[in-house]
Scaffold this motif. Structure first.
Motif, PDB file in Angstrom:
ATOM      1  N   LEU A  36       0.865  -1.180   0.258  1.00 43.79           N
ATOM      2  CA  LEU A  36       0.062   0.063   0.014  1.00 43.79           C
ATOM      3  C   LEU A  36       0.903   1.135   0.164  1.00 43.79           C
ATOM      4  CD1 LEU A  36      -2.865  -1.004   2.511  1.00 43.79           C
ATOM      5  CD2 LEU A  36      -2.736  -1.396   0.068  1.00 43.79           C
ATOM      6  N   ASP A  37       2.177   1.060   0.574  1.00 42.37           N
ATOM      7  CA  ASP A  37       3.017   2.023   0.494  1.00 42.37           C
ATOM      8  C   ASP A  37       3.036   2.771  -1.032  1.00 42.37           C
ATOM      9  OD1 ASP A  37       3.415   2.158   3.455  1.00 42.37           O
ATOM     10  OD2 ASP A  37       4.898   0.646   2.973  1.00 42.37           O
ATOM     11  N   PHE A  38       2.906   1.968  -1.795  1.00 41.59           N
ATOM     12  CA  PHE A  38       3.410   2.359  -3.401  1.00 41.59           C
ATOM     13  C   PHE A  38       2.071   2.260  -4.202  1.00 41.59           C
ATOM     14  CE2 PHE A  38       7.427   0.213  -1.861  1.00 41.59           C
ATOM     15  CZ  PHE A  38       8.295   0.985  -1.903  1.00 41.59           C
ATOM     16  N   THR A  39       1.043   1.587  -3.685  1.00 48.68           N
ATOM     17  CA  THR A  39      -0.012   1.648  -4.562  1.00 48.68           C
ATOM     18  C   THR A  39      -1.142   2.427  -4.160  1.00 48.68           C
ATOM     19  OG1 THR A  39      -0.930  -0.359  -3.553  1.00 48.68           O
ATOM     20  CG2 THR A  39       0.541  -0.642  -5.275  1.00 48.68           C
ATOM     21  N   GLY A  40      -1.088   2.862  -2.675  1.00 50.81           N
ATOM     22  CA  GLY A  40      -2.321   3.434  -2.093  1.00 50.81           C
ATOM     23  C   GLY A  40      -3.206   2.658  -1.656  1.00 50.81           C
ATOM     24  N   GLY A  41      -4.037   3.212  -0.540  1.00 52.10           N
ATOM     25  CA  GLY A  41      -4.718   2.568   0.140  1.00 52.10           C
ATOM     26  C   GLY A  41      -5.420   3.175   1.514  1.00 52.10           C
ATOM     27  N   VAL A  42      -5.777   2.276   2.414  1.00 51.38           N
ATOM     28  CA  VAL A  42      -6.492   2.963   3.429  1.00 51.38           C
ATOM     29  C   VAL A  42      -5.748   2.486   4.831  1.00 51.38           C
ATOM     30  CG1 VAL A  42      -8.633   3.239   4.776  1.00 51.38           C
ATOM     31  CG2 VAL A  42      -8.813   2.940   2.344  1.00 51.38           C
ATOM     32  N   VAL A  43      -5.535   3.484   5.802  1.00 52.36           N
ATOM     33  CA  VAL A  43      -5.146   3.157   7.120  1.00 52.36           C
ATOM     34  C   VAL A  43      -5.854   3.695   8.054  1.00 52.36           C
ATOM     35  CG1 VAL A  43      -2.907   3.444   8.288  1.00 52.36           C
ATOM     36  CG2 VAL A  43      -2.639   3.356   6.039  1.00 52.36           C
ATOM     37  N   SER A  44      -6.308   2.664   8.966  1.00 55.81           N
ATOM     38  CA  SER A  44      -7.241   3.181   9.856  1.00 55.81           C
ATOM     39  C   SER A  44      -6.744   2.491  11.330  1.00 55.81           C
ATOM     40  CB  SER A  44      -8.669   2.273   9.791  1.00 55.81           C
ATOM     41  OG  SER A  44      -9.232   2.656   8.696  1.00 55.81           O
ATOM     42  N   GLU A  45      -7.028   3.402  12.300  1.00 54.58           N
ATOM     43  CA  GLU A  45      -6.506   3.023  13.687  1.00 54.58           C
ATOM     44  C   GLU A  45      -7.919   2.575  14.542  1.00 54.58           C
ATOM     45  OE1 GLU A  45      -3.323   4.468  17.157  1.00 54.58           O
ATOM     46  OE2 GLU A  45      -3.899   6.000  15.500  1.00 54.58           O
ATOM     47  N   VAL A  46      -8.012   1.512  15.455  1.00 50.62           N
ATOM     48  CA  VAL A  46      -9.143   1.106  15.804  1.00 50.62           C
ATOM     49  C   VAL A  46      -8.847   0.985  17.411  1.00 50.62           C
ATOM     50  CG1 VAL A  46     -10.335   0.693  13.953  1.00 50.62           C
ATOM     51  CG2 VAL A  46      -9.013  -1.153  15.265  1.00 50.62           C
ATOM     52  N   ALA A  74      -0.444  -1.373  17.569  1.00 51.72           N
ATOM     53  CA  ALA A  74      -0.102   0.052  17.849  1.00 51.72           C
ATOM     54  C   ALA A  74       0.518   0.422  19.211  1.00 51.72           C
ATOM     55  CB  ALA A  74      -1.317   0.939  17.906  1.00 51.72           C
ATOM     56  N   SER A  75       0.547   1.515  19.910  1.00 45.10           N
ATOM     57  CA  SER A  75       1.054   1.857  20.958  1.00 45.10           C
ATOM     58  C   SER A  75       0.942   1.254  22.067  1.00 45.10           C
ATOM     59  CB  SER A  75       1.504   3.359  20.973  1.00 45.10           C
ATOM     60  OG  SER A  75      -0.229   3.844  21.345  1.00 45.10           O
ATOM     61  N   GLU A  76      -0.441   0.831  22.320  1.00 45.64           N
ATOM     62  CA  GLU A  76      -0.798   0.453  23.577  1.00 45.64           C
ATOM     63  C   GLU A  76      -1.841  -1.045  23.377  1.00 45.64           C
ATOM     64  OE1 GLU A  76      -4.709   3.075  24.605  1.00 45.64           O
ATOM     65  OE2 GLU A  76      -2.697   4.194  24.221  1.00 45.64           O
ATOM     66  N   PRO A  77      -2.090  -1.851  24.488  1.00 45.69           N
ATOM     67  CA  PRO A  77      -2.845  -2.735  24.285  1.00 45.69           C
ATOM     68  C   PRO A  77      -4.217  -2.584  23.803  1.00 45.69           C
ATOM     69  CG  PRO A  77      -1.754  -2.935  26.256  1.00 45.69           C
ATOM     70  CD  PRO A  77      -1.771  -1.561  25.691  1.00 45.69           C
ATOM     71  N   GLY A  78      -4.791  -3.381  22.920  1.00 48.80           N
ATOM     72  CA  GLY A  78      -6.193  -3.018  22.276  1.00 48.80           C
ATOM     73  C   GLY A  78      -6.343  -2.091  21.112  1.00 48.80           C
ATOM     74  N   ARG A  79      -5.126  -1.597  20.720  1.00 48.91           N
ATOM     75  CA  ARG A  79      -5.280  -0.506  19.730  1.00 48.91           C
ATOM     76  C   ARG A  79      -4.479  -1.087  18.511  1.00 48.91           C
ATOM     77  NH1 ARG A  79      -3.781   5.930  20.348  1.00 48.91           N
ATOM     78  NH2 ARG A  79      -5.726   5.782  21.605  1.00 48.91           N
ATOM     79  N   TRP A  80      -5.028  -1.069  17.314  1.00 46.93           N
ATOM     80  CA  TRP A  80      -4.650  -1.787  16.450  1.00 46.93           C
ATOM     81  C   TRP A  80      -4.669  -0.768  14.974  1.00 46.93           C
ATOM     82  CZ3 TRP A  80      -2.481  -6.486  17.118  1.00 46.93           C
ATOM     83  CH2 TRP A  80      -2.954  -7.038  18.361  1.00 46.93           C
ATOM     84  N   VAL A  81      -3.539  -0.885  13.995  1.00 43.39           N
ATOM     85  CA  VAL A  81      -3.395  -0.140  12.809  1.00 43.39           C
ATOM     86  C   VAL A  81      -3.961  -1.199  12.058  1.00 43.39           C
ATOM     87  CG1 VAL A  81      -2.200   0.911  11.098  1.00 43.39           C
ATOM     88  CG2 VAL A  81      -1.757   1.310  13.621  1.00 43.39           C
ATOM     89  N   LEU A  82      -5.028  -0.951  11.060  1.00 42.30           N
ATOM     90  CA  LEU A  82      -5.438  -1.765   9.973  1.00 42.30           C
ATOM     91  C   LEU A  82      -5.133  -1.107   8.599  1.00 42.30           C
ATOM     92  CD1 LEU A  82      -9.088  -2.525  11.253  1.00 42.30           C
ATOM     93  CD2 LEU A  82      -6.898  -3.760  11.694  1.00 42.30           C
ATOM     94  N   GLU A 107     -17.068  -3.197  22.063  1.00 42.99           N
ATOM     95  CA  GLU A 107     -16.125  -2.385  22.305  1.00 42.99           C
ATOM     96  C   GLU A 107     -15.285  -1.975  21.406  1.00 42.99           C
ATOM     97  OE1 GLU A 107     -13.846  -2.808  26.128  1.00 42.99           O
ATOM     98  OE2 GLU A 107     -15.455  -3.530  26.984  1.00 42.99           O
ATOM     99  N   VAL A 108     -15.798  -1.066  20.107  1.00 45.36           N
ATOM    100  CA  VAL A 108     -14.982  -0.978  19.165  1.00 45.36           C
ATOM    101  C   VAL A 108     -15.207   0.726  18.722  1.00 45.36           C
ATOM    102  CG1 VAL A 108     -14.969  -1.126  16.419  1.00 45.36           C
ATOM    103  CG2 VAL A 108     -15.564  -3.024  18.200  1.00 45.36           C
ATOM    104  N   ASP A 109     -13.812   1.130  18.610  1.00 43.87           N
ATOM    105  CA  ASP A 109     -13.903   2.716  18.464  1.00 43.87           C
ATOM    106  C   ASP A 109     -12.905   2.887  17.366  1.00 43.87           C
ATOM    107  OD1 ASP A 109     -14.312   5.547  18.547  1.00 43.87           O
ATOM    108  OD2 ASP A 109     -13.019   5.604  20.384  1.00 43.87           O
ATOM    109  N   VAL A 110     -13.354   3.497  16.317  1.00 48.10           N
ATOM    110  CA  VAL A 110     -12.489   3.917  15.174  1.00 48.10           C
ATOM    111  C   VAL A 110     -11.919   5.131  15.454  1.00 48.10           C
ATOM    112  CG1 VAL A 110     -12.319   4.271  12.619  1.00 48.10           C
ATOM    113  CG2 VAL A 110     -13.987   2.487  13.507  1.00 48.10           C
ATOM    114  N   LEU A 111     -10.542   5.352  15.781  1.00 48.33           N
ATOM    115  CA  LEU A 111      -9.891   6.501  16.115  1.00 48.33           C
ATOM    116  C   LEU A 111      -9.746   7.426  14.802  1.00 48.33           C
ATOM    117  CD1 LEU A 111      -7.544   4.817  18.734  1.00 48.33           C
ATOM    118  CD2 LEU A 111      -9.761   5.991  19.098  1.00 48.33           C
ATOM    119  N   ASN A 112      -9.125   7.086  13.910  1.00 47.92           N
ATOM    120  CA  ASN A 112      -8.981   7.920  12.545  1.00 47.92           C
ATOM    121  C   ASN A 112      -8.817   6.886  11.511  1.00 47.92           C
ATOM    122  OD1 ASN A 112      -5.953   7.279  12.343  1.00 47.92           O
ATOM    123  ND2 ASN A 112      -6.032   8.006  14.442  1.00 47.92           N
TER     124      ASN A 112
END
Length: 297
Positions: A36-46, A74-82, A107-112
């Protein structure tokens, strides 16, 4: 014993050349699976329940988005980058990320969410290629300044050998080729160059010290004198890479695999083709014989 060492060097050099031709064929036929770094895409943090694991998330996400979704801690438990390829907003079955993850956790929260467009990806690809080109040109300049061209050609071929092997693996396996893998290739260039220069320096010293010596034997002596150092350096580096491979997770898996292959092939090539090619091109002690400067103008 000496004949055995020579025969072993020649045999491994032939294997390297054949394998390199096969690797180039694989790269040309399969191509690389650009990330995705070269083709483009979506990065979401939840932010999700801490007890949910990537193994639980992968099947749900892959089915909803009809592709392999990369899940990175990601930086803390329960936080993931998709990370996944973009899905058109006007698509009928465009999935909402929160709704997709709700069945496995309440318990799902889409951060950005951010979108990397193809134009940005193409720019990253161009910049990465430019960085690779500049590093190769700098290496060429350094080798041409430090060594006689026959000896420099061995180190240069060893560099190309190592990079081609790594690219061939990613082309054959179709693992994602992203910026971390590109960073690994740049690191491999530096590692392989250092390994080749150590042996080339030793060869040059022996050429100067033994002006009547046989080039084949001098190469064997140079390999023997640096062999323990090469094995210790490569061994400790591989131990570190394996630890990174096991503990680094999905985010560093491509980097670790590329480095692992690069260190192995770098050790192999510096001993085999790095010494055999200059010999094949006719390197002799006379090429490093000091030139007498005349006192007459």
């Amino acid at each position: 014993m000496k004949k055995h060492a020579t025969r072993l060097r020649y045999m491994t050099s032939v294997i390297s050349v054949v394998a390199m031709i096969a690797s180039i064929t694989v790269i040309a036929m399969n191509g690389l699976n650009w990330g995705l770094d070269f083709t483009g895409g979506v990065v979401s943090e939840v932010q999700i329940d801490k007890n949910v694991t990537p193994d639980q998330m992968h099947p749900v996400l892959n089915k909803a988005y009809h592709q392999k979704v990369e899940v990175i801690s990601a930086s803390e438990p329960g936080r993931w980058v998709l990370r996944y390829s973009d899905v058109p907003a006007n698509a009928k079955d465009h999935p909402d990320l929160k709704q997709v993850l709700t069945p496995i956790s309440k318990e799902v929260d889409v951060l950005n969410t951010s979108i990397v467009g193809p134009q940005v990806g193409a720019e990253l690809a161009n910049q990465g290629g430019l960085a690779l080109l500049i590093s190769v040109l700098c290496i060429l300049g350094y080798l041409s300044f430090r060594f006689e061209w026959r000896l420099a050609s061995g180190a240069l071929f060893a560099l190309a050998h190592d990079v081609v092997f790594v690219l061939a693996f990613f082309a054959f396996s179709q693992m994602e080729f992203n910026l971390t893998v590109l960073a690994a290739i740049l690191a491999i260039l530096g590692y392989s160059l250092n390994d080749s220069i150590i042996i080339a320096d030793r060869i040059r010293e022996l050429l100067v010290a033994k002006p009547k010596g046989n080039i084949t034997q001098l190469n064997n002596d140079a390999v023997g004198a640096t062999f323990s150092r090469t094995m210790v350096t490569s061994g400790t580096t591989l131990m570190t890479i394996v630890a990174l491979w096991i503990m680094g997770g999905d985010a560093l898996r491509g980097f670790s695999i590329a480095m692992f292959i690069g260190v192995l092939t770098g050790t192999w090539s510096s001993i085999s083709v790095g010494t055999s090619l200059p010999e094949y091109l006719g390197l002799k002690p006379e090429h490093y014989k000091p030139k007498i400067i005349s006192d007459h103008p």
